[in-house]
Design an enzyme around this catalytic site. Structure first.
Site, PDB file in Angstrom:
ATOM      1  N   ASP A  62       0.887  -1.165   0.000  1.00 51.60           N
ATOM      2  CA  ASP A  62       0.000   0.000   0.000  1.00 51.60           C
ATOM      3  C   ASP A  62       0.921   1.211   0.000  1.00 51.60           C
ATOM      4  O   ASP A  62       1.695   1.418   0.941  1.00 51.60           O
ATOM      5  CB  ASP A  62      -0.879  -0.015   1.259  1.00 51.60           C
ATOM      6  CG  ASP A  62      -1.841   1.170   1.290  1.00 51.60           C
ATOM      7  OD1 ASP A  62      -1.492   2.260   0.773  1.00 51.60           O
ATOM      8  OD2 ASP A  62      -2.939   1.001   1.834  1.00 51.60           O
ATOM      9  N   ASN A  89       2.949   4.848 -10.238  1.00 50.53           N
ATOM     10  CA  ASN A  89       1.688   4.946 -10.988  1.00 50.53           C
ATOM     11  C   ASN A  89       0.446   4.967 -10.099  1.00 50.53           C
ATOM     12  O   ASN A  89      -0.564   5.565 -10.481  1.00 50.53           O
ATOM     13  CB  ASN A  89       1.610   3.755 -11.962  1.00 50.53           C
ATOM     14  CG  ASN A  89       0.201   3.481 -12.420  1.00 50.53           C
ATOM     15  OD1 ASN A  89      -0.308   4.127 -13.330  1.00 50.53           O
ATOM     16  ND2 ASN A  89      -0.484   2.540 -11.760  1.00 50.53           N
ATOM     17  N   TYR A 154      -7.279  16.678  -6.546  1.00 47.48           N
ATOM     18  CA  TYR A 154      -6.582  15.897  -7.581  1.00 47.48           C
ATOM     19  C   TYR A 154      -5.587  16.782  -8.340  1.00 47.48           C
ATOM     20  O   TYR A 154      -4.433  16.399  -8.550  1.00 47.48           O
ATOM     21  CB  TYR A 154      -7.613  15.290  -8.547  1.00 47.48           C
ATOM     22  CG  TYR A 154      -7.009  14.319  -9.538  1.00 47.48           C
ATOM     23  CD1 TYR A 154      -6.729  13.005  -9.179  1.00 47.48           C
ATOM     24  CD2 TYR A 154      -6.714  14.714 -10.842  1.00 47.48           C
ATOM     25  CE1 TYR A 154      -6.164  12.111 -10.091  1.00 47.48           C
ATOM     26  CE2 TYR A 154      -6.161  13.834 -11.757  1.00 47.48           C
ATOM     27  CZ  TYR A 154      -5.894  12.523 -11.370  1.00 47.48           C
ATOM     28  OH  TYR A 154      -5.332  11.653 -12.274  1.00 47.48           O
ATOM     29  N   GLU A 188      -9.190   6.015 -20.830  1.00 46.19           N
ATOM     30  CA  GLU A 188     -10.354   5.305 -20.259  1.00 46.19           C
ATOM     31  C   GLU A 188      -9.893   4.115 -19.412  1.00 46.19           C
ATOM     32  O   GLU A 188      -9.286   3.170 -19.907  1.00 46.19           O
ATOM     33  CB  GLU A 188     -11.296   4.835 -21.376  1.00 46.19           C
ATOM     34  CG  GLU A 188     -12.615   4.331 -20.819  1.00 46.19           C
ATOM     35  CD  GLU A 188     -13.659   4.072 -21.902  1.00 46.19           C
ATOM     36  OE1 GLU A 188     -13.380   4.321 -23.087  1.00 46.19           O
ATOM     37  OE2 GLU A 188     -14.749   3.605 -21.538  1.00 46.19           O
ATOM     38  N   THR A 189     -10.170   4.204 -18.106  1.00 44.80           N
ATOM     39  CA  THR A 189      -9.843   3.124 -17.161  1.00 44.80           C
ATOM     40  C   THR A 189     -10.931   3.104 -16.079  1.00 44.80           C
ATOM     41  O   THR A 189     -11.857   3.914 -16.109  1.00 44.80           O
ATOM     42  CB  THR A 189      -8.488   3.374 -16.457  1.00 44.80           C
ATOM     43  OG1 THR A 189      -8.616   4.542 -15.641  1.00 44.80           O
ATOM     44  CG2 THR A 189      -7.329   3.545 -17.420  1.00 44.80           C
TER      45      THR A 189
HETATM   46  P1  NAP Z   1      -7.205   2.835 -11.969  1.00 42.27           P
HETATM   47  O1  NAP Z   1      -7.596   1.992 -13.121  1.00 42.27           O
HETATM   48  O2  NAP Z   1      -8.237   3.271 -10.992  1.00 42.27           O
HETATM   49  O3  NAP Z   1      -6.004   2.111 -11.193  1.00 42.27           O
HETATM   50  C1  NAP Z   1      -5.456   2.699 -10.066  1.00 42.27           C
HETATM   51  C2  NAP Z   1      -4.358   1.800  -9.544  1.00 42.27           C
HETATM   52  O4  NAP Z   1      -3.787   2.430  -8.382  1.00 42.27           O
HETATM   53  C3  NAP Z   1      -4.882   0.424  -9.102  1.00 42.27           C
HETATM   54  O5  NAP Z   1      -3.907  -0.533  -9.406  1.00 42.27           O
HETATM   55  C4  NAP Z   1      -5.023   0.608  -7.597  1.00 42.27           C
HETATM   56  O6  NAP Z   1      -4.898  -0.591  -6.859  1.00 42.27           O
HETATM   57  C5  NAP Z   1      -3.797   1.466  -7.324  1.00 42.27           C
HETATM   58  N1  NAP Z   1      -3.865   2.102  -6.014  1.00 42.27           N
HETATM   59  C6  NAP Z   1      -4.719   3.055  -5.586  1.00 42.27           C
HETATM   60  N2  NAP Z   1      -4.443   3.366  -4.301  1.00 42.27           N
HETATM   61  C7  NAP Z   1      -3.377   2.598  -3.928  1.00 42.27           C
HETATM   62  C8  NAP Z   1      -2.633   2.459  -2.744  1.00 42.27           C
HETATM   63  N3  NAP Z   1      -2.915   3.157  -1.642  1.00 42.27           N
HETATM   64  N4  NAP Z   1      -1.594   1.586  -2.719  1.00 42.27           N
HETATM   65  C9  NAP Z   1      -1.291   0.848  -3.822  1.00 42.27           C
HETATM   66  N5  NAP Z   1      -1.972   0.920  -4.976  1.00 42.27           N
HETATM   67  C10 NAP Z   1      -3.009   1.791  -5.023  1.00 42.27           C
HETATM   68  O7  NAP Z   1      -6.527   4.200 -12.470  1.00 42.27           O
HETATM   69  P2  NAP Z   1      -5.624   4.529 -13.745  1.00 42.27           P
HETATM   70  O8  NAP Z   1      -6.447   5.334 -14.669  1.00 42.27           O
HETATM   71  O9  NAP Z   1      -4.939   3.306 -14.235  1.00 42.27           O
HETATM   72  O10 NAP Z   1      -4.593   5.540 -13.076  1.00 42.27           O
HETATM   73  C11 NAP Z   1      -3.205   5.229 -12.915  1.00 42.27           C
HETATM   74  C12 NAP Z   1      -2.457   6.536 -12.713  1.00 42.27           C
HETATM   75  O11 NAP Z   1      -2.624   7.356 -13.871  1.00 42.27           O
HETATM   76  C13 NAP Z   1      -2.961   7.359 -11.533  1.00 42.27           C
HETATM   77  O12 NAP Z   1      -1.872   7.980 -10.889  1.00 42.27           O
HETATM   78  C14 NAP Z   1      -3.837   8.414 -12.201  1.00 42.27           C
HETATM   79  O13 NAP Z   1      -3.960   9.591 -11.430  1.00 42.27           O
HETATM   80  C15 NAP Z   1      -3.055   8.641 -13.475  1.00 42.27           C
HETATM   81  N6  NAP Z   1      -3.837   9.267 -14.544  1.00 42.27           N
HETATM   82  C16 NAP Z   1      -4.932   8.632 -15.060  1.00 42.27           C
HETATM   83  C17 NAP Z   1      -5.656   9.256 -16.072  1.00 42.27           C
HETATM   84  C18 NAP Z   1      -6.866   8.637 -16.692  1.00 42.27           C
HETATM   85  O14 NAP Z   1      -7.551   9.330 -17.478  1.00 42.27           O
HETATM   86  N7  NAP Z   1      -7.175   7.376 -16.410  1.00 42.27           N
HETATM   87  C19 NAP Z   1      -5.248  10.514 -16.542  1.00 42.27           C
HETATM   88  C20 NAP Z   1      -4.133  11.120 -15.980  1.00 42.27           C
HETATM   89  C21 NAP Z   1      -3.440  10.477 -14.982  1.00 42.27           C
HETATM   90  P3  NAP Z   1      -6.175  -1.486  -6.380  1.00 42.27           P
HETATM   91  O15 NAP Z   1      -6.463  -2.417  -7.531  1.00 42.27           O
HETATM   92  O16 NAP Z   1      -5.689  -2.163  -5.153  1.00 42.27           O
HETATM   93  O17 NAP Z   1      -7.308  -0.533  -6.108  1.00 42.27           O
END
Ligand code: NAP
Length: 249
Positions: A62, A89, A154, A188-189
């Site tokens: 974590d 990430n 954020y 998109e995630t």
């Molecule tokens: P996501 O699909 O929601 O995945 C988030 C990931 O972070 C999951 O693996 C989650 O683990 C992990 N996580 C969250 N809190 C945690 C913690 N306390 N300790 C360890 N792991 C933790 O989001 P994503 O879109 O892939 O985002 C990944 C990164 O890209 C983030 O930093 C986000 O801010 C950035 N980002 C995303 C976008 C977008 O449009 N999607 C745009 C700009 C930046 P669990 O499976 O355990 O929950």
């Protein structure tokens, strides 16, 4: 022609799903050993081709818990020898109108998206020094430079990622450590799945010059290119990957 790097161990936080899982897969496909840090400790929650399975070292972590982060790096290093890089990430997105945003939610976002990036950088530092240098890629967001309603926590957290990146890049360059911020636009995630069910998709089709949001693969290829190309003069920058949305009028 400069050699392409494809060996060494790179740690990815939040590797269970989304962008993190895609980065982990991309790095493994290119030949790296990947330390997958996830809250469950069971690695990627997406399909892994059988021939790549041996390239992953799965560890529970974590990122908001400093003891957990320290232990995770020790565990990975004990299995692979040295750690060459990390992709910070893991992140969360919580929004609310600013006049109603509780400090609890504000701190949760800052703690996961910004403070944890610093903690992981500090804890991986001795490992990178031991390796003779390395690369840190922090995942920021193009929200770091724009004003977004309901997103004060954020946006502040991602602006902090840019600042952490610049400070550590300057401070650790003499140790052969480079620090970069890869700042995606809309991908998109699970993070924004619900928003994409609403009018967001249509809005983005008009706002993004190319008419379409990005994919986790886009981000993963950029991150992998940073490690593979290993360009010594590239340091401290925030690299936007947003289809031009952040600079479009
Ligand atoms: P996501 O699909 O929601 O995945 C988030 C990931 O972070 C999951 O693996 C989650 O683990 C992990 N996580 C969250 N809190 C945690 C913690 N306390 N300790 C360890 N792991 C933790 O989001 P994503 O879109 O892939 O985002 C990944 C990164 O890209 C983030 O930093 C986000 O801010 C950035 N980002 C995303 C976008 C977008 O449009 N999607 C745009 C700009 C930046 P669990 O499976 O355990 O929950």
């Amino acid at each position: 022609m400069a050699a392409i790097r494809t060996t060494g161990t790179i740690v990815v936080t939040g590797a269970s799903r989304g962008i993190g899982a895609t980065i982990a897969l991309e790095l493994a496909q290119r030949g790296f050993t990947v330390g997958c840090l996830t809250r469950k400790g069971t690695g990627l929650e997406v399909a892994v081709p059988a021939e790549l399975a041996a390239r992953f070292i799965n560890t529970r972590c974590d990122v908001t818990d400093e003891v957990s982060v320290k232990r995770a790096f020790s565990e990975i290093a004990s299995k692979c020898g040295v750690i060459y890089g990390i992709v910070n990430n893991a992140g969360i997105h919580l929004d609310a109108p600013s006049d109603k945003l509780t400090l609890d939610v504000y701190h949760q976002v800052m703690s996961t998206n910004a403070t944890a990036v610093f903690t992981a950088c500090r804890e991986v530092y001795p490992h990178l020094v031991k390796a003779g240098g390395g690369v840190i890629v922090n995942i920021g967001s193009f929200f770091d430079k724009i004003g977004v309603k309901r997103n004060v926590a954020y946006c502040a957290s991602k602006a902090a990622v840019g600042a952490i990146t610049r400070c550590l890049a300057v401070e650790w360059a003499s140790k052969g450590i480079r620090v970069l911020d890869v700042a995606p636009g809309y991908i998109e995630t699970d993070l924004n799945r619900d928003a994409f069910k609403g009018p967001l998709r249509e809005f983005l089709a008009k706002r993004i010059p190319g008419g379409k949001h990005g994919t986790p693969q886009d981000v993963a290829r950029l991150v992998a290119a940073i490690f593979c190309e290993d360009i010594p003069f590239l340091n401290g920058e925030t690299i936007y990957i947003d289809g031009g949305q952040g600079i479009a009028h």
